[in-house]
Design an enzyme around this catalytic site. Sequence first.
Site, short mmCIF file in Angstrom:
data_model
loop_
_atom_site.label_atom_id
_atom_site.label_comp_id
_atom_site.label_asym_id
_atom_site.label_seq_id
_atom_site.Cartn_x
_atom_site.Cartn_y
_atom_site.Cartn_z
N VAL A 157 0.74 -0.90 -0.15
CA VAL A 157 0.15 0.05 -0.42
C VAL A 157 1.27 1.15 -0.17
O VAL A 157 1.58 1.13 0.76
CB VAL A 157 -1.04 0.15 1.95
CG1 VAL A 157 -1.66 1.18 1.00
CG2 VAL A 157 -1.57 -1.25 1.14
N ALA A 178 2.19 5.15 0.48
CA ALA A 178 2.24 6.39 1.32
C ALA A 178 2.06 7.88 0.52
O ALA A 178 2.61 7.62 -0.96
CB ALA A 178 3.31 6.19 2.38
N VAL A 208 4.60 -1.11 2.89
CA VAL A 208 4.25 0.06 2.13
C VAL A 208 5.32 0.56 1.80
O VAL A 208 6.89 0.77 1.33
CB VAL A 208 4.94 1.10 3.92
CG1 VAL A 208 4.46 2.60 3.47
CG2 VAL A 208 3.45 0.67 4.76
N LYS A 209 4.97 1.59 0.31
CA LYS A 209 5.40 1.83 -0.58
C LYS A 209 5.47 3.21 -0.43
O LYS A 209 5.25 4.16 0.00
CB LYS A 209 4.17 1.38 -1.43
CG LYS A 209 4.13 -0.15 -2.26
CD LYS A 209 3.58 0.31 -3.32
CE LYS A 209 3.06 0.68 -4.68
NZ LYS A 209 3.06 0.79 -5.87
N ILE A 210 6.93 3.30 -0.82
CA ILE A 210 7.64 4.49 -0.09
C ILE A 210 7.87 5.53 -1.27
O ILE A 210 9.25 4.64 -2.25
CB ILE A 210 8.69 4.90 0.62
CG1 ILE A 210 7.95 4.54 2.15
CG2 ILE A 210 9.20 6.29 1.11
CD1 ILE A 210 8.07 4.32 3.29
#
Length: 228
Positions: free
Chosen positions: A59, A61, A86-88
């Site tokens: 998912v 950010a 978490v995709k950053i």
Amino acid sequence: MEILLDTANISLIKRFIKAIDLAGITTNPTIVKKEGKIDFFNHMKEIRQIIGKDAKLHVQAVGQTKDDFVKDARAIWDNVDPDVYVKIPTTEEGLAAIKTLKAEDKHITATGVYTEFQAYMAMANGADYIAPYYNRMRNMNIDAVAFIKNVADRIALEHSSSKILAASFHNVEEVNNAIRYGAQAVTMGPDIMASGLGMPAIGKAVDDFQADWESIYGEGSSIAALAK
Ligand code: E4P
């Protein structure tokens, strides 16, 4: 090899998870937008429920600064579940967020990757996945195959735990190439999955076999029927 679906569409996830042992689901704000103004956390939780706890839910950010990304990441872990990747975005600010969160041993996917340089910085920070945008790279005349090969070689050489999660595919050939040249994981839209499995020649072979069988044993017959 890990096969993921790049969608937040519940019915398409339910459709393809029946056929493929999906390693997970990836989303980004553009993908979320396609579903309308969903109840975000509950929608992500529903996806988790469908794919199970062992599959990986990625998912993204949102924001620009380290602080934006860290706050979004914590909100995702608190409100979806702590196992989410978490995709950053792999910017200077994003890398600062990745560095902080990997020091806490969180699951992180470095996204928005167009260059080997970004990949090596994400790898140095211990990102679990590195997501190159295969088709977008090609559109910019960046050699996506060379990227995959070189980064895969570097991962092997360093015994790095980072994996390439190739993304942004616009056809099946791009998916095949990413896997062929060393991506450990690929995520594709349901349209690519459907076109790869829906090739007319595949359907014709199945139809021809059925027609030949029925010409011997009669219309609607099957091997199972013979066993009764
Ligand atoms: C991964 O989830 C990426 O965000 C996504 O594949 C980008 O795809 P696009 O280039 O088709 O927008």
